[in-house]
Design an enzyme around this catalytic site. Sequence first.
Site, mmCIF file in Angstrom:
data_model
loop_
_atom_site.group_PDB
_atom_site.id
_atom_site.type_symbol
_atom_site.label_atom_id
_atom_site.label_comp_id
_atom_site.label_asym_id
_atom_site.label_seq_id
_atom_site.Cartn_x
_atom_site.Cartn_y
_atom_site.Cartn_z
ATOM 1 N N SER A 95 -0.984 -45.675 -9.592
ATOM 2 C CA SER A 95 -1.109 -46.579 -8.458
ATOM 3 C C SER A 95 -2.000 -47.771 -8.824
ATOM 4 O O SER A 95 -1.707 -48.917 -8.475
ATOM 5 C CB SER A 95 -1.682 -45.815 -7.264
ATOM 6 O OG SER A 95 -1.844 -46.695 -6.187
ATOM 7 N N SER A 96 -3.065 -47.503 -9.592
ATOM 8 C CA SER A 96 -4.000 -48.587 -9.936
ATOM 9 C C SER A 96 -3.368 -49.624 -10.862
ATOM 10 O O SER A 96 -3.705 -50.801 -10.775
ATOM 11 C CB SER A 96 -5.264 -48.013 -10.585
ATOM 12 O OG SER A 96 -5.863 -47.106 -9.691
ATOM 13 N N GLY A 98 -0.031 -50.187 -10.890
ATOM 14 C CA GLY A 98 0.946 -50.803 -9.991
ATOM 15 C C GLY A 98 0.303 -51.866 -9.107
ATOM 16 O O GLY A 98 0.875 -52.935 -8.871
ATOM 17 N N ARG A 99 -0.907 -51.600 -8.656
ATOM 18 C CA ARG A 99 -1.599 -52.543 -7.764
ATOM 19 C C ARG A 99 -2.055 -53.797 -8.494
ATOM 20 O O ARG A 99 -2.414 -54.792 -7.876
ATOM 21 C CB ARG A 99 -2.794 -51.856 -7.108
ATOM 22 C CG ARG A 99 -2.374 -50.803 -6.100
ATOM 23 C CD ARG A 99 -3.558 -50.008 -5.634
ATOM 24 N NE ARG A 99 -3.131 -48.730 -5.095
ATOM 25 C CZ ARG A 99 -3.674 -48.152 -4.040
ATOM 26 N NH1 ARG A 99 -4.666 -48.738 -3.407
ATOM 27 N NH2 ARG A 99 -3.223 -46.990 -3.625
ATOM 28 N N ASP A 112 12.385 -35.794 -22.487
ATOM 29 C CA ASP A 112 13.278 -34.663 -22.726
ATOM 30 C C ASP A 112 12.475 -33.442 -23.149
ATOM 31 O O ASP A 112 11.445 -33.574 -23.819
ATOM 32 C CB ASP A 112 14.257 -35.006 -23.847
ATOM 33 C CG ASP A 112 15.141 -36.179 -23.478
ATOM 34 O OD1 ASP A 112 16.186 -35.945 -22.872
ATOM 35 O OD2 ASP A 112 14.762 -37.337 -23.763
ATOM 36 N N THR A 120 6.673 -44.854 -25.889
ATOM 37 C CA THR A 120 6.793 -46.313 -25.853
ATOM 38 C C THR A 120 6.824 -46.754 -24.393
ATOM 39 O O THR A 120 7.500 -46.130 -23.568
ATOM 40 C CB THR A 120 8.066 -46.772 -26.596
ATOM 41 O OG1 THR A 120 7.880 -46.560 -28.000
ATOM 42 C CG2 THR A 120 8.343 -48.248 -26.369
ATOM 43 N N LEU A 121 6.066 -47.801 -24.105
ATOM 44 C CA LEU A 121 6.007 -48.329 -22.736
ATOM 45 C C LEU A 121 6.815 -49.627 -22.669
ATOM 46 O O LEU A 121 6.748 -50.437 -23.608
ATOM 47 C CB LEU A 121 4.551 -48.621 -22.349
ATOM 48 C CG LEU A 121 3.544 -47.488 -22.593
ATOM 49 C CD1 LEU A 121 2.124 -47.980 -22.355
ATOM 50 C CD2 LEU A 121 3.852 -46.318 -21.684
ATOM 51 N N GLU A 122 7.546 -49.812 -21.602
ATOM 52 C CA GLU A 122 8.328 -51.044 -21.421
ATOM 53 C C GLU A 122 7.615 -51.832 -20.338
ATOM 54 O O GLU A 122 7.749 -51.540 -19.149
ATOM 55 C CB GLU A 122 9.758 -50.693 -21.007
ATOM 56 C CG GLU A 122 10.498 -49.864 -22.073
ATOM 57 C CD GLU A 122 10.936 -48.483 -21.596
ATOM 58 O OE1 GLU A 122 10.892 -48.237 -20.381
ATOM 59 O OE2 GLU A 122 11.309 -47.654 -22.436
ATOM 60 N N GLN A 139 0.723 -41.839 -16.157
ATOM 61 C CA GLN A 139 0.455 -40.408 -16.023
ATOM 62 C C GLN A 139 1.719 -39.637 -16.383
ATOM 63 O O GLN A 139 2.827 -40.111 -16.159
ATOM 64 C CB GLN A 139 -0.012 -40.077 -14.611
ATOM 65 C CG GLN A 139 0.913 -40.577 -13.510
ATOM 66 C CD GLN A 139 0.298 -40.482 -12.135
ATOM 67 O OE1 GLN A 139 -0.391 -39.510 -11.844
ATOM 68 N NE2 GLN A 139 0.558 -41.464 -11.289
HETATM 69 O O1 LIG Z 1 9.576 -44.898 -21.021
HETATM 70 C C1 LIG Z 1 9.882 -44.023 -21.860
HETATM 71 C C2 LIG Z 1 10.828 -43.018 -21.566
HETATM 72 C C3 LIG Z 1 11.122 -42.073 -22.549
HETATM 73 N N1 LIG Z 1 10.492 -42.127 -23.766
HETATM 74 C C4 LIG Z 1 10.795 -41.133 -24.817
HETATM 75 C C5 LIG Z 1 10.776 -39.707 -24.283
HETATM 76 C C6 LIG Z 1 12.217 -39.310 -24.251
HETATM 77 O O2 LIG Z 1 12.327 -37.921 -24.552
HETATM 78 C C7 LIG Z 1 12.837 -40.182 -25.336
HETATM 79 C C8 LIG Z 1 14.286 -40.472 -25.119
HETATM 80 O O3 LIG Z 1 14.466 -41.011 -23.837
HETATM 81 P P1 LIG Z 1 15.935 -41.159 -23.247
HETATM 82 O O4 LIG Z 1 16.678 -39.872 -23.403
HETATM 83 O O5 LIG Z 1 15.858 -41.778 -21.895
HETATM 84 O O6 LIG Z 1 16.516 -42.258 -24.280
HETATM 85 P P2 LIG Z 1 18.000 -42.552 -24.738
HETATM 86 O O7 LIG Z 1 18.157 -44.006 -24.832
HETATM 87 O O8 LIG Z 1 18.970 -41.787 -23.885
HETATM 88 O O9 LIG Z 1 17.954 -41.958 -26.230
HETATM 89 P P3 LIG Z 1 18.620 -40.616 -26.802
HETATM 90 O O10 LIG Z 1 20.064 -40.957 -27.006
HETATM 91 O O11 LIG Z 1 17.871 -40.333 -28.072
HETATM 92 O O12 LIG Z 1 18.425 -39.543 -25.738
HETATM 93 O O13 LIG Z 1 12.083 -41.387 -25.306
HETATM 94 C C9 LIG Z 1 9.581 -43.118 -24.056
HETATM 95 O O14 LIG Z 1 9.011 -43.183 -25.147
HETATM 96 N N2 LIG Z 1 9.305 -44.037 -23.090
#
Ligand SMILES: O=c1ccn([C@H]2C[C@H](O)[C@@H](COP(=O)(O)OP(=O)(O)OP(=O)(O)O)O2)c(=O)[nH]1
Length: 178
Positions: A95-96, A98-99, A112, A120-122, A139
């Site tokens: 939340s922090s 997001g704010r 998975d 990885t963060l987008e 989190q």
């Molecule tokens: O924001 C995120 C979301 C997921 N993951 C990691 C954890 C997840 O287990 C893996 C694969 O995510 P996902 O299955 O959504 O990716 P994909 O594009 O479907 O790749 P794949 O074909 O390898 O499943 O990436 C991240 O690093 N960042």
Amino acid sequence: MILSDTRILEEIEKGTIKITPYDRECLGSNSYDVHLGKWLAKYKDEVLDARKHNQIEHFEIPEEGFILQPHVFYLGVTEEYTETHAHVPFLEGKSSTGRLGIDIHATAGKGDVGFCGNWTLEISVKQPVRIYKGMPIGQLIYFPVDGEIAVKYNQKKNAKYSGQPNKPVESMMWKNKF
Ligand SMILES: O=c1ccn([C@H]2C[C@H](O)[C@@H](COP(=O)(O)OP(=O)(O)OP(=O)(O)O)O2)c(=O)[nH]1
């Protein structure tokens, strides 16, 4: 169902959940706080091509922080390396964050069963905001799975993001055949 703090602790003791570095203070009632690693990245090209391997350049967040700009897409990484062998981990914002107008994932926060690596963060922001390495950024929450998992993510031959390092990893969509 979402794992509670005591259930997360039990799984950590069993070794089915690993979080490194780990700090008990970061465990919430039903989540674990993760932190921003020191590496960020941006795509080199302005126009991305979903069929191609789009390259990124990494850069380090300086001590004084780094100002993220709206309309720029960044990749970041968690400081934490995690393994989740029996539950579905989800990465959520806080939340922090997001704010402050900071989004930390685009469309996919789900992990998975069997994912091992740094997340990885987008990252995108609504207005300029200075961020710092090591700040709380998101989190992890954990869902039990219904049924046997035939192939865990770390056992899949074509898992694109297995073993992600402590630097952001670009999209591997190009590995999909379409
Ligand atoms: O924001 C995120 C979301 C997921 N993951 C990691 C954890 C997840 O287990 C893996 C694969 O995510 P996902 O299955 O959504 O990716 P994909 O594009 O479907 O790749 P794949 O074909 O390898 O499943 O990436 C991240 O690093 N960042």
